[in-house]
Write an enzyme that holds these catalytic residues in place. Structure first.
Site, short mmCIF file in Angstrom:
data_model
loop_
_atom_site.label_atom_id
_atom_site.label_comp_id
_atom_site.label_asym_id
_atom_site.label_seq_id
_atom_site.Cartn_x
_atom_site.Cartn_y
_atom_site.Cartn_z
N CYS A 134 0.83 -1.20 0.00
CA CYS A 134 0.00 0.00 0.00
C CYS A 134 0.87 1.25 0.00
O CYS A 134 1.76 1.38 0.84
CB CYS A 134 -0.93 0.00 1.21
SG CYS A 134 -2.02 1.45 1.27
N LYS A 193 2.04 -9.42 0.37
CA LYS A 193 1.64 -8.65 -0.80
C LYS A 193 2.65 -7.52 -0.97
O LYS A 193 2.90 -6.77 -0.04
CB LYS A 193 0.24 -8.07 -0.58
CG LYS A 193 -0.18 -6.96 -1.56
CD LYS A 193 -0.52 -7.52 -2.92
CE LYS A 193 -1.00 -6.41 -3.87
NZ LYS A 193 -2.30 -5.83 -3.47
N GLY A 223 -8.78 -7.05 -9.06
CA GLY A 223 -9.07 -5.95 -8.16
C GLY A 223 -10.39 -5.28 -8.46
O GLY A 223 -11.45 -5.91 -8.36
#
Length: 322
Positions: free
Chosen positions: A96, A135, A229
């Site tokens: 992120c 991730k 996504g």
């Protein structure tokens, strides 16, 4: 520790979107895809309302908890809470790019600290029996070459991580918003393919730009899995189509999915949830189909009315379905 999760098709963790209601809806569409929670910080799990944050319906399985943080002890405790709650996997967010996440020293900025990420993974693996995965991005500002990515993966795998979900873009931490980081850095699938070729012992799953079943099938020829996504949110029927192409499932009927959501909404309303908090995730059910605009309008308008009930779903069904 065993990993028997089928990772061929997953739905990405998406903040404000992949909550428990969204996941319940998507699970009706596809019994097979792997679902992820929104990212939840280890701090919030350990020091906050863990039952509320971690609660989910058993029918959501297979479902993984994505966790954020950089403190090995907190992450271990958060992972242990996730395992107790029933999740089948703990996924550490090292991808992120938001300012808020960076200020907390987690997310993509952690790619600059592979030894710390390896320590975090090791601590979580010692705390749980379920898989611990990572991730990540291809790289970050000033570290966007393939060698950096390969060294990062090698270091983190030394901490015990065997599964890497790789967003096929570099994260630009300074100067781009999270939204821009999903669009402006170019996709680089070749680096993800090379990563798998160089590390065949690892499970490499690709995220980024997967918008069709053809995309899924193309990548699955070279990688272990794909993550869909925003396409899965705006056009969730891609999961039904992927279920047919990848898992050999029969494609369900949209109307059946809509009708099966009615008792769920009724049950959640009895627990104090507003119907609109659930039906907002269903707006894309008829994307690209006759009656899609009417479905979205009536579902949104119906949910906004005082005294709205689960019947708003039936009222919004396209005429051919209703």
């Amino acid at each position: 520790m065993s990993d028997c999760i089928d990772r061929r098709v997953s739905v990405a963790p998406m903040m404000d979107w992949t909550d428990r209601h969204c996941r319940y809806f998507l699970r009706l569409i596809s019994p097979d895809v792997l679902l992820y929670t929104e990212m939840i910080t280890a701090q919030a799990i350990v020091h906050g309302d863990a039952p509320r944050l971690l609660g989910f319906d058993p029918s959501e399985h297979p479902v993984a908890l994505q966790i954020g943080g950089s403190d090995p002890d907190l992450l271990a405790r958060g992972a242990r809470a996730g395992e107790r709650a029933g999740y089948g996997e703990i996924n550490l967010n090292v991808g992120c790019p938001s300012d808020r996440v960076q200020s907390g020293r987690f997310g993509a900025c952690l790619m600059a600290e592979p030894a710390l990420v390896a320590e975090c993974v090791s601590a979580m693996r010692e705390a749980v029996r379920i898989p611990v995965t990572v991730k990540c991005r291809l790289g970050i500002d000033g570290h966007d070459d393939y060698d950096f990515l390969s060294r990062f993966v090698a270091a983190v795998s030394d901490g015990g991580c065997r599964v890497f979900n790789v967003h096929a873009r570099v994260a630009i931490l300074k100067g781009l918003s999270p939204k821009e980081n999903r669009e402006i850095p170019p996709l680089n699938y070749a680096s993800v393919y090379r990563l798998k070729a160089d590390h065949p012992e690892l499970t490499i799953v690709l995220n980024g730009g997967v918008r069709s079943v053809a995309d899924c099938q193309g990548h699955l020829g070279r990688l272990d899995g794909v993550i869909i996504g925003r396409e899965a949110y705006h056009n969730p029927w891609i999961l039904a189509e992927a279920g047919a192409a990848v898992f050999g499932r029969a494609v369900p009927a949209r109307e059946d999915i809509a009708r099966r959501m009615v008792p769920y909404v009724e049950a959640q309303m009895r627990r104090g949830h507003r119907p609109g908090a659930i039906t907002r995730h269903m707006l894309g059910l008829y994307a690209g189909q006759p009656g899609a605009r009417r479905w979205r309008r009536l579902l949104a308008e119906g949910a906004a009315k005082p005294g709205a009930t689960a019947a708003l779903i039936l009222d919004a069904l396209p005429p051919a379905a209703g």
